[in-house]
Design an enzyme around this catalytic site. Structure first.
Site, PDB file in Angstrom:
ATOM      1  CG  HIS A  16      40.029  78.668  31.487  1.00 16.11           C
ATOM      2  ND1 HIS A  16      40.887  79.052  30.275  1.00 16.11           N
ATOM      3  CD2 HIS A  16      40.981  78.648  32.483  1.00 16.11           C
ATOM      4  CE1 HIS A  16      41.878  79.491  30.882  1.00 16.11           C
ATOM      5  NE2 HIS A  16      41.947  79.315  32.006  1.00 16.11           N
ATOM      6  CB  CYS A  73      45.400  81.201  31.447  1.00 12.03           C
ATOM      7  SG  CYS A  73      45.308  79.821  32.739  1.00 12.03           S
ATOM      8  CB  CYS A 116      44.101  86.978  34.414  1.00 14.36           C
ATOM      9  SG  CYS A 116      42.649  85.579  34.603  1.00 14.36           S
TER      10      CYS A 116
END
Lengths: 449, 422
Positions: free
Chosen positions: B377, B89, B408
């Site tokens: 996301h 990510c 994160c």
């Protein structure tokens, strides 16, 4: 496509349609092209304005054939490309006979997509002079209706001391294919605005033009046409149209600005875009517009307001911002403003009171702005499209659409590029003497002026 | 050799929930779309840029040159080189670090950093035994050998293998890990739902204000982030059932990010390039830091950005009070809450190698235009979303304003970045 329309497009359907008088309309000459045949010119009085302008345009000219009484009508051996009549200086009713004698062989002998252009002085002087000036308008409109094969007739009225430089861009536009769908119109050229010495093929190199509503249809055509002629385009459209706006801008190397033009700070946002880059826009084309059609008895305040807001109020606010001399990203001196009016505004159209109000307002706006901006060399003009073939007009039911688009002297709907080319003419730096004009791009639609 | 790398602007597709309006678009489609919007916004058609770096977390092997293919499908000059990067990510952040470092070193003048992910169009692979059989059959020299190899296929081999989002070394899903962190840091359901509600409300307000007019370009008819629920409230969120952490869990579908589709891209250049091209300069990319934790050893999977932030702030001589905006990627609302608690926790900070607690982050500076809970996301696209939005916020705030971004990532990693407004 309806079943009827599908049938109409088949060979059998086409045959029937032809027998019913619905022949395929003439294919119009478009773009920066000149007539194939000779350009014939004659002056009715002692003016040299037209011949000097044609010399600047670097067009060779030939002498006309003149219809003389008593003879069998003489005819051109090969088709001519255009007849340009210099009527500046005519003073009596008898001069109109000289015009008739020029027009008769020309109307018969002009090629497909040929041109008849009459250049005359503004109505002034004694009663007779003013009467015949108006006669020229009537003659032009009638000749335009009688011409066939996509040929057009238009009248240009020039100020008393207009020079060939003043007339250059207008005559160039009218003779070229760019004016394909401008027919039966009269507009005015002032004096002393420019020292242009030639028709520039790419007049917008190094200049940025703002086009609102640029994502599709006529706005996309305007963007493409101006980019072809050298302009850098800042395309503006509502955020929801961003995907097609980006596609159009990337195709022409332009820049996309997603923005609702009705936002109170729309003008500031546009000029901030230029100020941040240390630039000024050369011109703005207020193309964005909406319709919310209803008969007046069914128009509520919201339906009324939204159309006037997008089509008129927004451009007035944006103009005010771009014309503020203290605005670092405002319009440069010598700049251009073009609004998009509509034949609905000129002639009225059932179910479009709100739209007509806004579009007639655009015409009124540019006429009002023009004299006030003259000292800064900024011109304000409008185009008034008639029936233009777009995704929007494709939604009109087939039969109604066929009737609409054939209801003009060219028997067809115009293309978005026809509106775009006319706007390009008005934006041309060489068109500095053309201001406060509303040029119809309607193929001489049967309604209105 | 020393140049400032500045953010000129960004663009992204609207983000959609898995199976939503972007479900039919591939990673390459979406990345190309994000690039096209950016190219149009800054008039870059036909230009050769120094490099385009992007990546995707869920990527099929055939997409090995994803970014280069997207560039070739875009309006950029085909002579623009490209590379794929991947750091789970943090991918979108790392591409910006990569491009900005090249700019700083004078290797390139201008580039695009981006990322894309499609949870809808995720690659499906065959099972390992089937893959081995097929490879053996392919290598066979005779028809007989090939038949023999293929005869080893058993029905159970034919089940397709969907991509796993579980941590390979723990077998726990990311939500499973975060559930442990949630308990360990005593993050309450109320805290999480408040963060989620604020995310939706802030994002909705930003859309209403037109904040995204020059940050998002519609795609496939989608004009706005599809996950956004402007009318979400703490009360409504409180009614949802737990999704992670068992029946007593506090993490729900409402305070965890949804699997999403979307792409983003950020235009980064040297100040010199920006000036020469009359491009707006929004913010300088000041510095960044990546950190990792030993999650198989029991550490909190998604709190790695804490150590990264501590080290970065020390290097830059800054404290939390110096930042006008703090962007903490909302993998889960509880990640944000636990991260904020960890910033203030002396013991935790020392344990991860810092000298002491980082300090408190004022809540009114946190994710003020919404974050991943409301926006969605699409893994690798999140970095570009945050960098572009934050750069715009800083530019509006004024020169010298600062922002800290924290993202994160799977594998117990985390990246932080400092931007300064111009």
């Amino acid at each position: 496509m309806s079943a009827l329309e599908t049938l109409y497009r088949t060979p059998v359907g086409k045959g029937i349609a032809r027998k019913a008088g619905l022949a395929d309309p003439p294919r119009l000459r478009r773009g920066r092209t000149w007539p194939d045949g000779a350009i014939v010119t004659a002056a009715l009085a002692d003016s040299t304005l037209v011949t000097e302008t044609l010399a600047l345009l670097r067009r060779p000219v030939e002498a006309p054939i003149v219809d003389t009484p008593a003879d069998t009508p003489p005819a051109y051996g090969t088709r001519i490309g255009a007849l340009v009549v210099d009527a500046v200086g005519i003073s009596s009713l008898d001069d109109l006979e000289a015009l008739r004698a020029l027009l008769r062989p020309a109307v018969r002998g002009v090629e497909r997509s040929g041109r008849i252009v009459i250049v005359a002085a503004e109505p002034a002087g004694d009663w007779e002079r003013q009467a015949i000036a108006q006669s020229l308008d009537g003659i032009t409109r009638t000749v335009a209706k009688e011409l066939r094969g996509g040929a057009t007739a238009n009248l240009v009225m020039v100020a008393e001391d207009a020079t060939p430089a003043d007339l250059l861009s207008t005559l160039g536009f009218l003779l070229q294919g760019r004016s394909a769908f401008v027919d039966g119109q009269t507009w005015h050229v002032a004096a002393g605005g420019t020292a242009a010495t030639e028709l520039d093929e790419r007049p917008f190199v190094g200049r940025t033009v703002i086009v609102t509503g640029a994502a599709r249809g006529i706005g996309a055509a305007i963007s493409r046409t101006l980019a072809r002629d050298g302009a850098t385009i800042l395309g503006v459209d509502i955020p929801a149209s961003g995907e097609s706006l980006a596609a159009v801008m990337n195709e022409i190397g332009g820049t996309a600005l997603q923005m609702d033009i009705t936002a109170a700070d729309a003008g500031e946002k546009i000029s901030a875009h230029f100020a941040a880059r240390g630039e000024r826009p050369y011109a703005i084309v207020h193309n964005a517009g909406i319709t919310r059609d209803r008969m007046l008895v069914n128009i509520d305040a919201a339906r009324w307001a939204s159309v006037l807001e997008v089509n008129l109020a927004a451009q007035m606010r944006i103009n005010a911002s771009l014309l503020d001399p203290d605005n670092a990203g405002g319009l440069a001196d010598g700049g251009r403003i073009v609004g998009v009016a509509s034949t609905s505004g000129i002639a009225g159209n059932k179910g479009q009171t709100n739209y007509a109000a806004s579009k007639a307002g655009v015409a009124g706006l540019v006429r009002a702005m023009a004299p006030d901006l003259a000292s800064r060399g900024i011109t304000a003009n409008a185009v008034a499209p008639g029936f233009i073939v777009t995704d929007m007009t494709a939604k009109i039911p087939f039969v109604q659409r066929e009737v609409f688009q054939r209801s003009n002297s060219l028997s067809q709907g115009g293309q978005p590029v026809d509106v775009a080319e006319t706007i390009g003419y008005l934006l041309d730096p060489a068109s500095a003497s053309v201001t406060g004009q509303v040029v119809r791009v309607c193929g001489q639609n049967l309604v209105g002026q | 050799m020393n140049h400032n790398a500045v953010v000129i602007g960004g663009n992204r597709t609207p983000f959609a929930k898995v199976g939503g309006k972007l479900a039919q678009a591939s990673n390459q489609d979406m990345l190309t779309s994000a690039l096209e919007g950016l190219i149009a916004r800054y008039g870059l058609a036909g230009e050769r840029l120094g490099e385009v770096a992007a990546g995707a977390v869920l990527k099929d092997a055939s997409d090995f040159n994803l970014t280069r293919e997207a560039v070739l499908g875009s309006s950029l000059a085909p002579s623009t080189p490209a590379c794929d990067l991947q750091q789970a990510c943090a991918t979108g952040m790392e591409t910006a670090v990569y491009i900005s470092n090249k700019i700083r070193l004078g290797q390139i003048e201008v580039g695009i950093a981006g990322g894309v992910d499609s949870a809808s169009d995720a690659p499906i692979s065959v099972s390992d035994p089937l893959r081995r059989i097929l490879l053996r059959a392919n290598a066979a020299r005779s028809a007989r050998q090939r038949v023999k190899a293929l005869s080893a296929i058993r029905p159970q081999h034919l089940a397709p293998k969907a991509p796993s989002i579980n941590e390979p070394r723990t077998g726990l899903s990311m939500g499973g890990h975060q559930a442990k962190t949630t308990v360990a840091w005593e993050v309450t359901r109320e805290e999480q739902d408040e963060i989620a509600a604020a995310s939706h409300q802030n994002l909705a307000r930003a859309w209403d204000e037109g904040f995204f007019d020059d940050l998002v370009t519609p795609y496939l008819g989608l004009t706005k982030d599809a996950i956004l629920r402007p009318d979400t409230t703490v009360e409504k969120l409180a009614k949802l059932k737990p999704a992670f952490g068992g029946p007593e869990g506090t993490m729900t579908a409402g305070n965890s990010t949804a699997l999403s589709d979307g792409a983003s891209a950020v235009l980064i250049a040297s100040e010199e390039w920006a000036d020469a091209h009359d491009a707006p300069k929004l913010a300088t990319i000041v510095d960044s830091e990546v950190a990792a934790v030993d999650h198989p050893g029991g550490e909190d999977l998604l709190l790695a950005p804490v150590a990264a932030a501590g080290r970065l702030l020390k290097r830059q001589g800054l404290t939390p009070a110096d930042f006008d905006f703090v962007e903490i990627h909302e993998a889960f609302a509880s990640t944000v809450a636990a991260t904020l608690k960890a910033y203030e926790d002396e013991d935790y900070c020392v344990k991860v190698g810092l000298e002491g607690a980082i300090g408190a982050i004022p809540r009114d500076r946190l994710n003020v235009k919404g974050s991943s809970l409301a926006a969605g996301h699409p893994f690798a696209a999140t970095g570009g979303r945050i960098i572009a939005s934050t750069a715009k916020m800083l530019h509006e705030k004024g020169p010298g304003s600062k922002a800290l971004i924290s993202v994160c990532a799977a594998g117990g990693q985390g990246i932080v970045m400092i931007l300064e407004g111009i």
